[in-house]
Design a protein around this motif. Structure first.
Motif, mmCIF file in Angstrom:
data_model
loop_
_atom_site.group_PDB
_atom_site.id
_atom_site.type_symbol
_atom_site.label_atom_id
_atom_site.label_comp_id
_atom_site.label_asym_id
_atom_site.label_seq_id
_atom_site.Cartn_x
_atom_site.Cartn_y
_atom_site.Cartn_z
ATOM 1 N N GLY A 1 0.251 -1.035 -0.312
ATOM 2 C CA GLY A 1 -0.110 -0.169 0.154
ATOM 3 C C GLY A 1 0.731 1.567 0.158
ATOM 4 N N PHE A 2 2.253 1.061 0.309
ATOM 5 C CA PHE A 2 3.353 2.041 -0.039
ATOM 6 C C PHE A 2 2.335 3.258 -0.756
ATOM 7 N N VAL A 3 2.820 3.545 -2.255
ATOM 8 C CA VAL A 3 2.865 4.590 -2.900
ATOM 9 C C VAL A 3 0.611 4.921 -2.795
ATOM 10 N N GLY A 4 0.182 4.234 -3.018
ATOM 11 C CA GLY A 4 -1.299 4.688 -1.852
ATOM 12 C C GLY A 4 -1.062 5.634 -0.800
ATOM 13 N N VAL A 5 -0.183 5.623 0.161
ATOM 14 C CA VAL A 5 -0.290 6.325 0.958
ATOM 15 C C VAL A 5 0.622 7.220 1.023
ATOM 16 N N VAL A 6 1.424 7.152 0.241
ATOM 17 C CA VAL A 6 1.889 8.460 -0.267
ATOM 18 C C VAL A 6 1.283 9.684 -0.669
ATOM 19 N N GLN A 7 0.594 9.300 -1.891
ATOM 20 C CA GLN A 7 -0.369 9.559 -2.718
ATOM 21 C C GLN A 7 -1.333 10.054 -1.406
ATOM 22 N N LYS A 8 -2.215 9.645 -0.971
ATOM 23 C CA LYS A 8 -3.277 10.079 0.038
ATOM 24 C C LYS A 8 -2.703 11.218 0.870
ATOM 25 N N ILE A 9 -1.307 11.151 1.785
ATOM 26 C CA ILE A 9 -1.196 12.094 2.188
ATOM 27 C C ILE A 9 -0.707 13.637 0.762
ATOM 28 N N LEU A 10 -0.129 13.125 0.102
ATOM 29 C CA LEU A 10 0.120 14.002 -0.385
ATOM 30 C C LEU A 10 -1.706 15.222 -0.585
ATOM 31 N N ASN A 11 -2.477 13.984 -1.019
ATOM 32 C CA ASN A 11 -3.499 14.604 -1.503
ATOM 33 C C ASN A 11 -4.078 15.553 -0.185
ATOM 34 N N GLU A 12 -4.253 14.420 0.884
ATOM 35 C CA GLU A 12 -4.441 15.512 2.008
ATOM 36 C C GLU A 12 -4.347 16.409 2.696
ATOM 37 N N THR A 13 -2.911 16.543 2.519
ATOM 38 C CA THR A 13 -1.995 17.633 2.752
ATOM 39 C C THR A 13 -1.962 18.752 2.163
ATOM 40 N N GLY A 14 -2.460 18.691 0.783
ATOM 41 C CA GLY A 14 -2.008 19.322 -0.170
ATOM 42 C C GLY A 14 -0.547 19.803 -0.939
#
Ligand code: C2E
Ligand code: CA
Ligand code: CA
Length: 743
Positions: free
Chosen positions: A569-582
């Protein structure tokens, strides 16, 4: 009742000699009966444990095959195909579960109708346990709408699931559950599919043929699945349900002890029976062993072919249950090779692999059929020695294992010497809890290594304080991760003249309530070992992105542990953090080490591809300390290399390091990579790196790691760094102070 035949002989024969012979024979017989009675109980117990172990192995193997079948079927279904024929004939029903709030079945063809799920709901909740981690760390949260650009490519459509046995009012079932990843969910024709957590759940009724196969593969007769262990003394049971689920396999134990005793008709017959019985028992063990090998595959270590950790822990649980029910105890041996890393480094990985296979074979050759050896990964092995009551019982085996691994290995004509260290814990003497037993063996192993390696050590109760201390440290760390006990410091990475702030590296610290500020070297390893690193890594990345938002134009580097990077799930986690923090992805740099790539090059390549597609930059950290193959630099899409600080440290002492630094800088530059040198402390190092053409510098000379407010201050001055202060030009006191502050 068999004695009269001898007393008759006594009557017919008149001589003294015969009386004596008779007496001796009778006495021998009485002794034999006693010994046999004792042996019978012992034999029965050993056989029961052995059968239980084989049953657990055979059942695990069935379950793993079932998980794989479901996983493959789900992939077909997501591609729009009907479930394959084998899945249709195996599973009674396949449900799509919505796990967003609780557990409920969703209505979506071709999945089964939700109503039929009610019978299985309680059981499904029980088997969710093992995949809960995957669901929360890899799959939680929404995927933003801008991820359709191939960023999800590196994710398998599904990730591994779990299978187990459950009992319902309608009988026993083998059930499997496979969570759907983000990419998988995108395939669902539902408007809000992206915001929800889904899993696919399949149920397979336990038919007689299924049980017969497990029974045949483990060499027991009349097997059944029951909700509670039977009180019949002739029946044996082994628990096989998921946590909190009462499911047992029950069988009529083969009781070789009873057989032996029952067969004693006369002294001659009894001798014959004893030998025949023992021989027969031994050969059934061998036969059954061969069959077991065939069923083990799923619980097998791919490289060495011996059982893996999964199978071993199941067998361990069975042995613990057996000991708790009054059976004999056992020893748990942890074994670590002493010089494996140098074999790997000197002769390469192929030879290293051969070595592991040879070690597994040598270990196995020293064990009895009722013992088990497993590979836990890397150069770690575990052994379960059955029938152990006290340390003396396993000293002989431990000595033998040490001796067999001390013998040189012939690997492709190269002679290699290794050796090993062994830590031993004993059940029930040390504990009857699996986790505690494993930790005791681990601690004993640590002591064996500390005492100079190439030896064994037992767990001693005096060490339990240490176990307790370790356990409490673990608990403290878990709490710190969850409740904001971690802090993030940032170390400036500066332009080559040392004047301009270009980036910061985030470095985590743990503010312990009583021990003060703890450096990462003291807890990252622990977090990795205890499964806390995913959570820790996620916290670090999120905090770094949040903090760095206030530092315009400054890149932020985040260290990523190999375990974290390899998680599906690593790539997904990075994507999610980038989305959530902008946070702007092009300002995020991930620092990876070579170990990330070495073990799964293809997986790493995919993940790196996806990360780069998102705009994230990748740096190869600690360059020069690991395998440092130039192939990695060519094949993998790094943007940057960080020359390890150990080179700079030894540069002044040995001219060799200077040559290496020189060539690494040139190599990096010619491959178009950004070259960073870390650990710059003195003006001499600074001048040298400047002359070579390194692009960026990091080290105490420019700044130690500091709190975020300090970075904000530098940014407020337009990113202009304070005057560099080489450690060789400041007073000793200040050096000490600066070094202390760095930790
Ligand atoms: P690293 O990635 O090689 O980080 C650089 C380490 O070198 C840092 O130690 C830093 O304080 C230290 N350092 C920087 N400049 C100098 C210098 O001029 N001289 C000397 N002697 N040392 C210098 P720190 O902060 O103790 O971190 C140690 C290691 O812990 C890091 O090594 C990294 O591998 C790991 N680590 C730190 N934070 C994290 C994190 O958030 N996640 C993961 N997975 N690992 C982390
Ligand atoms: Ca680093
Ligand atoms: Ca480093």
């Amino acid at each position: 009742m068999r004695l009269p035949s001898f007393s008759k002989r006594n009557e017919t024969g008149q001589s003294q000699g015969l009386v004596t012979i008779s007496l001796i024979t009778s006495l021998t017989l009485v002794c034999m009966v006693l010994v046999l009675a004792w042996g019978r109980a012992n034999h029965n117990q050993e056989a029961e444990l052995f059968d239980g172990n084989r049953l657990v192995a055979a059942a695990s193997s069935e379950l793993l095959a079932q998980s794989r079948l479901l996983k493959d079927s789900v992939e077909e279904m997501l591609d729009g195909h009907a479930p394959p024929e084998t899945a249709r004939s195996t599973f009674q029903n396949i449900f799509l579960l919505d796990l967003t709030d609780g557990v409920s079945a969703a209505r979506l063809p071709p999945f089964a109708a939700p109503e039929a799920f009610e019978d299985f709901k309680a059981g499904a909740i029980g088997v969710l346990g093992p995949i809960r981690g995957q669901l929360t760390s890899g799959l939680r949260g929404a995927v933003g709408s801008d991820t359709g650009n191939g960023a999800g490519q590196g994710l398998a459509k599904t990730i591994s699931g779990s299978s187990n046995f459950i009992m319902t009012d309608r009988g026993g079932f083998a059930v499997s559950i496979v969570p759907l990843s983000e990419a998988g969910r995108l395939g669902l024709p539902m408007t809000d599919a992206r915001n929800r957590m889904y899993a696919v759940f399949a149920v397979r009724p336990i038919a007689d043929t299924f049980l017969t196969r497990i029974a045949r593969n483990s060499g027991v007769a009349t097997l059944s699945l029951v909700k509670a262990p039977s009180t019949d003394p002739a029946a044996s049971d082994v628990p096989i349900g998921a946590d909190g689920q009462d499911v047992f396999l029950e069988w009529r134990a083969d009781r070789p002890g009873d057989r032996l005793l029952g067969n004693i008709g006369s002294m001659l017959v009894s001798f014959a029976a004893l030998f025949a019985g023992l021989l027969a028992y031994r050969s059934t063990l061998k036969l059954a062993d061969a069959e077991l090998t065939a069923t083990r595959l799923a619980g097998q270590d791919a490289l060495s072919g011996i059982p893996n950790r999964l199978l071993f822990t199941r067998v361990l649980d069975n042995a613990i249950g057996h000991a708790q029910r009054g059976g004999r105890g056992f020893a748990l041996l942890y074994l670590d090779l002493d010089r494996f890393k140098s074999v790997n480094d000197t002769f390469g990985h192929d030879v290293g692999d051969k070595m592991i296979i040879a070690v597994a074979q040598r270990l196995q050759a020293k064990l009895r059929a009722t013992d088990m050896v497993a590979r836990f990964g890397g150069d770690e092995f575990a052994i379960l020695q059955s029938g152990v009551g006290s340390p003396a019982d396993c000293e002989v085996l431990a000595e033998r294992l040490l001796a067999t691994l001390r013998e040189p290995f012939d690997l492709d004509g190269e002679e290699a010497l290794i050796g090993c260290s062994i830590g031993i814990s004993i059940c029930p003497r040390d504990s009857s809890d699996r986790e505690v037993l494993m930790r005791c063996a681990d601690l004993a192993l640590y002591n064996a290594k500390r005492a100079g390696r190439n030896r064994f050590a037992f767990f001693e109760s005096a060490l339990s304080d240490q176990v307790e201390a370790r356990r409490s440290t673990e608990e403290d760390l878990r709490i710190a991760i969850e409740n904001g006990g971690l802090e993030l410091y940032y170390q400036p990475i500066v332009s080559v003249d040392g004047r301009k702030l270009l980036a910061v590296e985030s470095l985590v610290r743990w503010r312990h309530p009583t021990k003060g500020l703890i450096p990462p070297s003291d807890f990252i390893g622990l977090a990795e070992k205890r499964g806390l690193i995913l959570q820790l890594g996620e916290w670090v990345m999120r905090r770094a992105c949040e903090d760095a938002r206030q530092w315009p134009g400054i890149r932020v580097a985040v260290n990523v542990s190999a375990i974290q990077f390899r998680h599906p799930g690593f790539v997904g986690v990075v994507q999610k953090i980038l989305n959530e923090t902008g946070f702007d992805p092009t300002r995020l740099e991930l620092e990876l080490t070579e170990t990330v790539i070495v073990e799964d090059a293809d997986g790493a390549e995919n993940a790196m591809f996806d990360l780069r597609a998102m705009g994230v930059r990748l740096a190869l950290d600690d360059f020069g300390t690991g395998y440092s193959s130039l192939i990695y630099l060519r094949r993998f899409a790094f943007d940057k290399i960080k020359i390890d600080k150990s080179f700079l440290e030894s540069m002044e002492a040995t001219g060799e390091s200077a040559i290496i630094v020189h060539s690494v800088v040139h190599l990096g530059r010619s491959l178009g990579l950004t070259v960073v040198a870390e650990g710059v402390e003195t003006s001499e190092q600074h001048r040298f790196l400047q002359a070579l053409g390194a692009h960026e510098l990091q080290g105490y000379m420019f700044s130690k790691p500091v709190q975020p407010s300090e970075i904000s201050r530098i940014c407020a001055y337009g990113g202009v760094m304070p005057e560099p202060r080489p450690l060789d030009q400041v007073g000793d006191e200040e050096v000490t102070e600066r070094l202390a502050g760095a930790a």
